[in-house]
Scaffold this active site. Structure first.
Site, PDB file in Angstrom:
ATOM      1  N   MET A  27       0.844  -1.206   0.000  1.00 25.44           N
ATOM      2  CA  MET A  27       0.000   0.000   0.000  1.00 25.44           C
ATOM      3  C   MET A  27       0.879   1.256   0.000  1.00 25.44           C
ATOM      4  O   MET A  27       0.384   2.359   0.277  1.00 25.44           O
ATOM      5  CB  MET A  27      -0.934  -0.010   1.205  1.00 25.44           C
ATOM      6  CG  MET A  27      -1.903  -1.194   1.171  1.00 25.44           C
ATOM      7  SD  MET A  27      -3.461  -0.892   2.003  1.00 25.44           S
ATOM      8  CE  MET A  27      -2.911  -0.611   3.662  1.00 25.44           C
ATOM      9  N   GLY A  28       2.165   1.100  -0.276  1.00 29.52           N
ATOM     10  CA  GLY A  28       3.024   2.277  -0.406  1.00 29.52           C
ATOM     11  C   GLY A  28       3.493   2.820   0.937  1.00 29.52           C
ATOM     12  O   GLY A  28       3.417   2.124   1.947  1.00 29.52           O
ATOM     13  N   GLY A  33      10.923  -2.532   5.761  1.00 25.07           N
ATOM     14  CA  GLY A  33      10.233  -3.826   5.720  1.00 25.07           C
ATOM     15  C   GLY A  33       9.841  -4.169   4.283  1.00 25.07           C
ATOM     16  O   GLY A  33      10.116  -5.279   3.787  1.00 25.07           O
ATOM     17  N   HIS A  34       9.204  -3.202   3.609  1.00 20.86           N
ATOM     18  CA  HIS A  34       8.853  -3.420   2.198  1.00 20.86           C
ATOM     19  C   HIS A  34      10.116  -3.684   1.369  1.00 20.86           C
ATOM     20  O   HIS A  34      10.129  -4.559   0.500  1.00 20.86           O
ATOM     21  CB  HIS A  34       8.172  -2.175   1.621  1.00 20.86           C
ATOM     22  CG  HIS A  34       6.880  -1.799   2.261  1.00 20.86           C
ATOM     23  ND1 HIS A  34       6.717  -0.642   2.979  1.00 20.86           N
ATOM     24  CD2 HIS A  34       5.669  -2.415   2.281  1.00 20.86           C
ATOM     25  CE1 HIS A  34       5.467  -0.556   3.411  1.00 20.86           C
ATOM     26  NE2 HIS A  34       4.812  -1.626   3.003  1.00 20.86           N
ATOM     27  N   GLN A 153      -2.882 -12.337   7.584  1.00 18.08           N
ATOM     28  CA  GLN A 153      -3.070 -12.052   6.151  1.00 18.08           C
ATOM     29  C   GLN A 153      -2.409 -13.149   5.309  1.00 18.08           C
ATOM     30  O   GLN A 153      -2.995 -13.649   4.340  1.00 18.08           O
ATOM     31  CB  GLN A 153      -2.469 -10.692   5.826  1.00 18.08           C
ATOM     32  CG  GLN A 153      -2.358 -10.373   4.357  1.00 18.08           C
ATOM     33  CD  GLN A 153      -1.952  -8.941   4.120  1.00 18.08           C
ATOM     34  OE1 GLN A 153      -2.777  -8.050   4.246  1.00 18.08           O
ATOM     35  NE2 GLN A 153      -0.695  -8.691   3.802  1.00 18.08           N
ATOM     36  N   SER A 186       3.928   1.272   8.025  1.00 21.15           N
ATOM     37  CA  SER A 186       3.627   2.615   7.488  1.00 21.15           C
ATOM     38  C   SER A 186       2.871   3.436   8.523  1.00 21.15           C
ATOM     39  O   SER A 186       2.908   4.662   8.499  1.00 21.15           O
ATOM     40  CB  SER A 186       2.793   2.496   6.215  1.00 21.15           C
ATOM     41  OG  SER A 186       3.453   1.667   5.277  1.00 21.15           O
TER      42      SER A 186
HETATM   43  P1  AMP Z   1       1.441  -2.893   3.479  1.00 23.88           P
HETATM   44  O1  AMP Z   1       2.002  -1.853   2.555  1.00 23.88           O
HETATM   45  O2  AMP Z   1       1.445  -2.480   4.924  1.00 23.88           O
HETATM   46  O3  AMP Z   1       0.122  -3.445   3.002  1.00 23.88           O
HETATM   47  O4  AMP Z   1       2.461  -4.109   3.425  1.00 23.88           O
HETATM   48  C1  AMP Z   1       2.865  -4.674   2.205  1.00 23.88           C
HETATM   49  C2  AMP Z   1       3.630  -5.937   2.500  1.00 23.88           C
HETATM   50  O5  AMP Z   1       4.759  -5.628   3.309  1.00 23.88           O
HETATM   51  C3  AMP Z   1       2.810  -6.963   3.298  1.00 23.88           C
HETATM   52  O6  AMP Z   1       3.110  -8.260   2.808  1.00 23.88           O
HETATM   53  C4  AMP Z   1       3.300  -6.766   4.694  1.00 23.88           C
HETATM   54  O7  AMP Z   1       3.169  -7.915   5.508  1.00 23.88           O
HETATM   55  C5  AMP Z   1       4.755  -6.442   4.452  1.00 23.88           C
HETATM   56  N1  AMP Z   1       5.332  -5.740   5.602  1.00 23.88           N
HETATM   57  C6  AMP Z   1       4.917  -4.587   6.160  1.00 23.88           C
HETATM   58  N2  AMP Z   1       5.660  -4.273   7.228  1.00 23.88           N
HETATM   59  C7  AMP Z   1       6.590  -5.262   7.368  1.00 23.88           C
HETATM   60  C8  AMP Z   1       7.647  -5.523   8.283  1.00 23.88           C
HETATM   61  N3  AMP Z   1       7.917  -4.715   9.290  1.00 23.88           N
HETATM   62  N4  AMP Z   1       8.368  -6.649   8.101  1.00 23.88           N
HETATM   63  C9  AMP Z   1       8.105  -7.505   7.084  1.00 23.88           C
HETATM   64  N5  AMP Z   1       7.116  -7.304   6.179  1.00 23.88           N
HETATM   65  C10 AMP Z   1       6.366  -6.203   6.321  1.00 23.88           C
END
Ligand code: AMP
Length: 282
Positions: A27-28, A33-34, A153, A186
């Site tokens: 989701m940007g 992490g991303h 998820q 985020s």
């Molecule tokens: P989001 O943008 O929050 O929807 O996350 C996109 C992807 O990044 C999803 O697969 C999340 O699980 C992963 N993600 C977000 N934060 C982390 C993190 N701290 N460590 C590992 N993966 C992450």
């Protein structure tokens, strides 16, 4: 890096690539992490494969009253981070194209999406399944990488992929944390400085629970009480849940279970989730 926002152009691009396509949906408001997921995707793709990233703040996974409108958006910075990380395709679809006004189809998983976050956020996982299924059908990746921070998820999406026979391998990536233990998110940028200072206590509590198990604690209700009482001591916190469940079914532990401790708290107005695997069986 190719940046495309039309569904048709992404379909064409993906269908004309020769190697594997490894996909990271986001989701940007990208953070480390991303970027770790993208690096992992890069290594899975190898020299012949392609890494595709989508950035889409998906309206259907936010319940009314949640933070859809104020969710951080930073398209320019995200695009340059993707470019630096060696992304081949950046897909930035428009909401009106992804969801025509009269769209009336959703994907629903009805078992593992029920507990934990599913119980607190009605419609959330149906929104997640719907957007991920749509993205899978548009990009037709060979592999998709998801973070274990959103453990439920990942479990829900594994079900969806199995139940609907998507020919896609899902790969989980370990949680990436700040130096003080806070899981990157985020949403961390919503935290005030006092909330940010208190937030590492969430992971400290998870680690303390894991240590108790390593030290011999086998009483699951007692362990859960310990976690709840410690989390509740964080100033300005509201506990959404703290559960010790089977990591695959998200149901109570059985003799063959691998256990996971999953928590969600609201720190002020910001909802944070985290989890840790426990060396524990029923
Ligand atoms: P989001 O943008 O929050 O929807 O996350 C996109 C992807 O990044 C999803 O697969 C999340 O699980 C992963 N993600 C977000 N934060 C982390 C993190 N701290 N460590 C590992 N993966 C992450």
């Amino acid at each position: 890096m190719k940046t495309l926002s039309s569904i048709a152009s992404v379909r064409t691009w993906c269908s004309t690539q020769r190697g594997k396509i490894v996909f990271v949906p986001t989701m940007g408001a990208l953070h480390a992490g991303h970027l770790a997921l993208i690096r992992h995707a890069r290594s899975l793709a190898g020299s012949t494969g392609r890494v595709a990233v989508s950035i889409f703040v998906n309206p259907t996974q936010f319940a009314p009253g949640e933070d859809f409108k104020k969710y951080p958006r930073d398209a320019k910075r995200d695009a340059s981070l993707c470019r630096e990380a060696g992304v081949d395709l950046l897909f930035t679809p428009e909401a009106a194209k992804m969801y025509p006004a009269d769209a009336s189809t959703r994907i629903e998983e009805n078992l593992v999406s029920q507990p934990l976050c599913g119980a607190q956020r009605p419609g959330h996982f149906s929104g997640v399944c719907t957007i991920v299924a749509k993205l899978f059908l548009i990009l037709r990746p060979d592999i998709a990488v998801f973070g274990e921070k959103d453990w439920q998820q990942l479990v829900v999406l594994r079900r969806m992929v199995r139940d609907l026979n998507f020919p896609i391998r899902l790969v989980g990536h370990p949680i990436v944390r700040e130096a003080d233990g806070l899981a990157l998110s985020s949403r961390n940028r919503y935290l005030s400085s006092t909330e940010r200072a208190a937030a590492p206590e969430i992971f400290a509590t998870l680690k303390a629970a894991k240590k108790r198990v390593s030290d011999g604690e086998k009483n699951i209700p007692a362990l859960r009480r310990f976690v709840i009482s410690r989390l509740k001591k964080i100033p300005n916190v509201k506990l959404d849940y703290a559960e010790i469940v089977d990591a695959e079914s998200l149901q109570p532990l059985n003799k063959a279970s691998r256990a996971i401790l999953a928590v969600a708290v609201k720190l002020g107005k910001t909802r944070l989730i985290d989890n840790i695997k426990l060396p524990l069986r029923a």
